[in-house]
Design an enzyme around this catalytic site. Structure first.
Site, PDB file in Angstrom:
ATOM      1  N   SER A 247       4.980  10.441   3.507  1.00 42.63           N
ATOM      2  CA  SER A 247       5.039   9.551   4.673  1.00 42.63           C
ATOM      3  C   SER A 247       6.006  10.128   5.702  1.00 42.63           C
ATOM      4  CB  SER A 247       5.524   8.164   4.242  1.00 42.63           C
ATOM      5  OG  SER A 247       5.869   7.418   5.397  1.00 42.63           O
TER       6      SER A 247
ATOM      7  N   HIS B 156       0.604  10.721   5.266  1.00 40.83           N
ATOM      8  CA  HIS B 156       0.637   9.263   5.453  1.00 40.83           C
ATOM      9  C   HIS B 156       1.375   8.936   6.751  1.00 40.83           C
ATOM     10  CE1 HIS B 156       0.534   5.075   3.993  1.00 40.83           C
ATOM     11  NE2 HIS B 156       1.761   4.962   4.479  1.00 40.83           N
TER      12      HIS B 156
ATOM     13  N   ASP C  67       2.626   5.927   9.269  1.00 46.50           N
ATOM     14  CA  ASP C  67       2.936   4.491   9.329  1.00 46.50           C
ATOM     15  C   ASP C  67       3.046   4.019  10.770  1.00 46.50           C
ATOM     16  OD1 ASP C  67       3.295   3.688   6.540  1.00 46.50           O
ATOM     17  OD2 ASP C  67       4.997   5.073   6.534  1.00 46.50           O
TER      18      ASP C  67
ATOM     19  N   MET D  16       3.681   0.906  13.091  1.00 47.99           N
ATOM     20  CA  MET D  16       4.250  -0.447  12.987  1.00 47.99           C
ATOM     21  C   MET D  16       4.395  -1.058  14.376  1.00 47.99           C
ATOM     22  SD  MET D  16       7.327   0.229  10.329  1.00 47.99           S
ATOM     23  CE  MET D  16       7.073   1.009   8.749  1.00 47.99           C
TER      24      MET D  16
ATOM     25  N   HIS E  58      -1.829   4.280   8.148  1.00 51.19           N
ATOM     26  CA  HIS E  58      -1.495   2.941   7.649  1.00 51.19           C
ATOM     27  C   HIS E  58      -1.108   2.071   8.838  1.00 51.19           C
ATOM     28  CE1 HIS E  58       1.460   0.481   4.899  1.00 51.19           C
ATOM     29  NE2 HIS E  58       0.454  -0.255   5.338  1.00 51.19           N
TER      30      HIS E  58
ATOM     31  N   MET F  39       0.095  -1.030  10.378  1.00 49.16           N
ATOM     32  CA  MET F  39       0.804  -2.301  10.186  1.00 49.16           C
ATOM     33  C   MET F  39       0.837  -2.983  11.548  1.00 49.16           C
ATOM     34  SD  MET F  39       3.654  -0.810   7.576  1.00 49.16           S
ATOM     35  CE  MET F  39       3.258   0.877   8.006  1.00 49.16           C
TER      36      MET F  39
ATOM     37  N   MET G 108       0.732  -2.361  -1.703  1.00 48.22           N
ATOM     38  CA  MET G 108       2.115  -2.158  -1.256  1.00 48.22           C
ATOM     39  C   MET G 108       3.053  -2.446  -2.418  1.00 48.22           C
ATOM     40  SD  MET G 108       1.979  -1.072   1.826  1.00 48.22           S
ATOM     41  CE  MET G 108       3.767  -0.968   1.992  1.00 48.22           C
TER      42      MET G 108
ATOM     43  N   GLY H 181       7.518  -2.320   6.339  1.00 44.57           N
ATOM     44  CA  GLY H 181       8.344  -2.382   7.537  1.00 44.57           C
ATOM     45  C   GLY H 181       9.410  -1.303   7.584  1.00 44.57           C
ATOM     46  N   PHE H 182       9.834  -0.838   6.419  1.00 43.35           N
ATOM     47  CA  PHE H 182      10.937   0.115   6.368  1.00 43.35           C
ATOM     48  C   PHE H 182      10.742   1.105   5.221  1.00 43.35           C
ATOM     49  CE2 PHE H 182      12.349  -3.955   7.965  1.00 43.35           C
ATOM     50  CZ  PHE H 182      12.937  -3.609   9.175  1.00 43.35           C
ATOM     51  N   GLY H 183      11.201   2.329   5.434  1.00 41.26           N
ATOM     52  CA  GLY H 183      11.260   3.290   4.343  1.00 41.26           C
ATOM     53  C   GLY H 183      12.514   3.052   3.515  1.00 41.26           C
ATOM     54  N   GLY H 184      12.585   3.700   2.375  1.00 39.22           N
ATOM     55  CA  GLY H 184      13.815   3.689   1.579  1.00 39.22           C
ATOM     56  C   GLY H 184      14.081   2.410   0.806  1.00 39.22           C
TER      57      GLY H 184
ATOM     58  N   ASP I 258       2.319   2.468  -2.189  1.00 38.66           N
ATOM     59  CA  ASP I 258       3.171   2.841  -1.054  1.00 38.66           C
ATOM     60  C   ASP I 258       4.447   2.013  -1.071  1.00 38.66           C
ATOM     61  OD1 ASP I 258       4.229   3.588   1.387  1.00 38.66           O
ATOM     62  OD2 ASP I 258       2.696   2.588   2.605  1.00 38.66           O
ATOM     63  N   GLY I 259       5.568   2.715  -1.176  1.00 34.69           N
ATOM     64  CA  GLY I 259       6.865   2.061  -1.084  1.00 34.69           C
ATOM     65  C   GLY I 259       7.717   2.283  -2.319  1.00 34.69           C
ATOM     66  N   GLY I 260       8.824   3.008  -2.151  1.00 35.48           N
ATOM     67  CA  GLY I 260       9.757   3.201  -3.255  1.00 35.48           C
ATOM     68  C   GLY I 260       9.261   4.127  -4.345  1.00 35.48           C
TER      69      GLY I 260
ATOM     70  N   GLY J 271       7.913   8.686   0.998  1.00 35.81           N
ATOM     71  CA  GLY J 271       8.635   9.023   2.230  1.00 35.81           C
ATOM     72  C   GLY J 271       9.954   9.674   1.920  1.00 35.81           C
TER      73      GLY J 271
HETATM   74  C1  DX5 Z   1       6.765   1.025   4.445  1.00 33.06           C
HETATM   75  C2  DX5 Z   1       5.828   2.149   4.734  1.00 33.06           C
HETATM   76  C3  DX5 Z   1       5.938   3.266   3.777  1.00 33.06           C
HETATM   77  C4  DX5 Z   1       7.255   3.996   3.807  1.00 33.06           C
HETATM   78  C5  DX5 Z   1       7.502   4.532   2.419  1.00 33.06           C
HETATM   79  O1  DX5 Z   1       6.448  -0.043   5.243  1.00 33.06           O
HETATM   80  O2  DX5 Z   1       4.480   1.698   4.701  1.00 33.06           O
HETATM   81  O3  DX5 Z   1       4.870   4.194   3.909  1.00 33.06           O
HETATM   82  O4  DX5 Z   1       7.274   5.055   4.719  1.00 33.06           O
HETATM   83  O5  DX5 Z   1       8.781   5.058   2.368  1.00 33.06           O
HETATM   84  P1  DX5 Z   1       9.557   5.241   0.982  1.00 33.06           P
HETATM   85  O6  DX5 Z   1       8.723   6.175   0.161  1.00 33.06           O
HETATM   86  O7  DX5 Z   1      10.843   5.806   1.408  1.00 33.06           O
HETATM   87  O8  DX5 Z   1       9.659   3.883   0.362  1.00 33.06           O
HETATM   88 ZN    ZN Z   2       2.881   3.200   4.609  1.00 34.05          ZN
END
Ligand code: DX5
Ligand code: ZN
Length: 229
Positions: A12, A37, A39, A41, A70, A72, A141, A146-149, A179-181, A202
Site C-alpha cells: 500500500s 494497493h 488508498d 480517501m 481501494h 474509500m 478490512m 482511514g489510516f495506515g499503521g 487490508d490493515g495491520g 503498508g
Molecule cells: C487503511 C488502508 C490500508 C492501509 C494499510 O484504511 O486501507 O490499505 O494503507 O496500512 P498498514 O498495512 O500499515 O495497516
Molecule cells: Zn486499503
C-alpha cells in the site's frame, strides 16, 4: 477461486514517501510486488483525506503492475471514471459507501475492470450476499479504514474463514483480500490459512527499518507454501 490460488502481495503506497513516490513504486515493483494497493480517501466516508486522480495517474505511470484501487469514497459512482482508466486495474468500493451497490458493481464490470467490494470490520458478510457471484475480489478490512499503521483486528479472521467456505461451496470466483495491520508474521500467515490470497501491507513494506527488497522478501517468505486450512 481454488484452494491453490497464488498468494499475492499488494504494497500500500499510503505508507510510501510521497516526496519520492515514483521511485518507491518502482522499488516495490522490482522487489516482486504482485499488485500496487492505492488508498483513495475522501475525508467523508473515512476520517482522512489521502489523494485523488492526479496521484493515481502518477502511480499508474510508475509501474506496469495492476493497481488495486481501494476507493474509500462515499457514493463513488460519479467519480468512478477518474479511476477506471487502465483496464488491468482493479476497482474496489465499500459496501457501506454505496447506496446502490449492485449498480456500482455492474458499472465497473461493464467498463471491463475487475471489481471488488470491501467490508469494514463491523459489516457482516451478508451485506455482500446478493453481489457475491459478480465479484472478482472481496476485501475484508482487518482495521477500521482511514489510516495506515493500525493493529490487525484478529476477529476478522473468522469472517475470512466463513467467506472462504461460502465462496468455495457456491463455486464463486471471488478472491479474498485482507487490508490493515498485516505484517510478515501470524497476521499474514493466519489470513492465508483462513482463505485470503491477496495481502495488503503498508507500513510492513515501506518503513525506515529496512529496504523494500528485504521487507518484500520477508513477506513472501513468511507465507510461502501456506494454504487455506
Ligand atoms: C487503511 C488502508 C490500508 C492501509 C494499510 O484504511 O486501507 O490499505 O494503507 O496500512 P498498514 O498495512 O500499515 O495497516
Ligand atoms: Zn486499503
Amino acid at each position: 477461486m481454488t484452494s491453490e490460488a497464488r498468494i499475492l502481495i499488494a504494497p500500500s503506497v499510503l505508507a510510501a514517501d510521497f516526496a519520492d513516490l515514483g521511485q518507491q513504486v518502482r522499488d516495490v515493483t522490482d522487489a516482486g510486488a504482485d499488485l500496487i494497493h492505492v488508498d483513495v480517501m475522501d475525508g467523508r466516508f473515512v476520517p482522512n483525506i489521502s489523494f485523488g486522480e492526479v496521484i493515481v495517474d502518477a502511480i499508474r505511470r510508475s509501474t506496469d503492475l495492476p493497481l488495486n484501487i481501494h476507493l474509500m469514497i462515499h457514493n463513488p459512482d460519479d467519480l468512478l471514471p477518474c479511476f477506471m482508466k487502465a483496464k488491468s486495474d482493479q476497482i474496489l468500493v465499500h459496501a457501506e459507501a454505496c447506496p446502490h451497490l449492485h449498480r456500482t458493481v455492474t458499472k465497473i464490470k461493464e467498463a471491463g475492470h475487475q471489481v471488488g467490494v470491501a467490508i469494514n470490520p463491523g459489516t457482516p458478510i451478508s451485506a455482500l450476499e446478493e453481489v457475491l457471484p459478480l465479484l472478482d475480489i472481496v476485501l475484508v478490512m482487518t482495521v477500521n479504514p482511514g489510516f495506515g499503521g493500525q493493529s490487525f483486528i484478529p476477529e476478522a479472521l473468522d469472517k475470512v474463514k466463513r467467506l472462504y467456505r461460502t465462496i468455495q461451496s457456491q463455486g464463486y470466483a471471488a478472491q479474498i483480500e485482507v487490508d490493515g495491520g498485516v505484517k510478515a508474521d501470524w497476521t499474514a500467515q493466519d489470513s492465508v490459512k483462513a482463505g485470503a490470497n491477496i495481502l495488503v501491507a503498508g507500513t510492513a513494506i515501506f518503513n525506515d527499518a529496512e529496504p523494500v527488497t528485504q521487507s518484500m522478501a520477508r513477506m513472501h517468505g513468511c507465507v510461502h507454501g501456506l494454504k487455506p486450512e
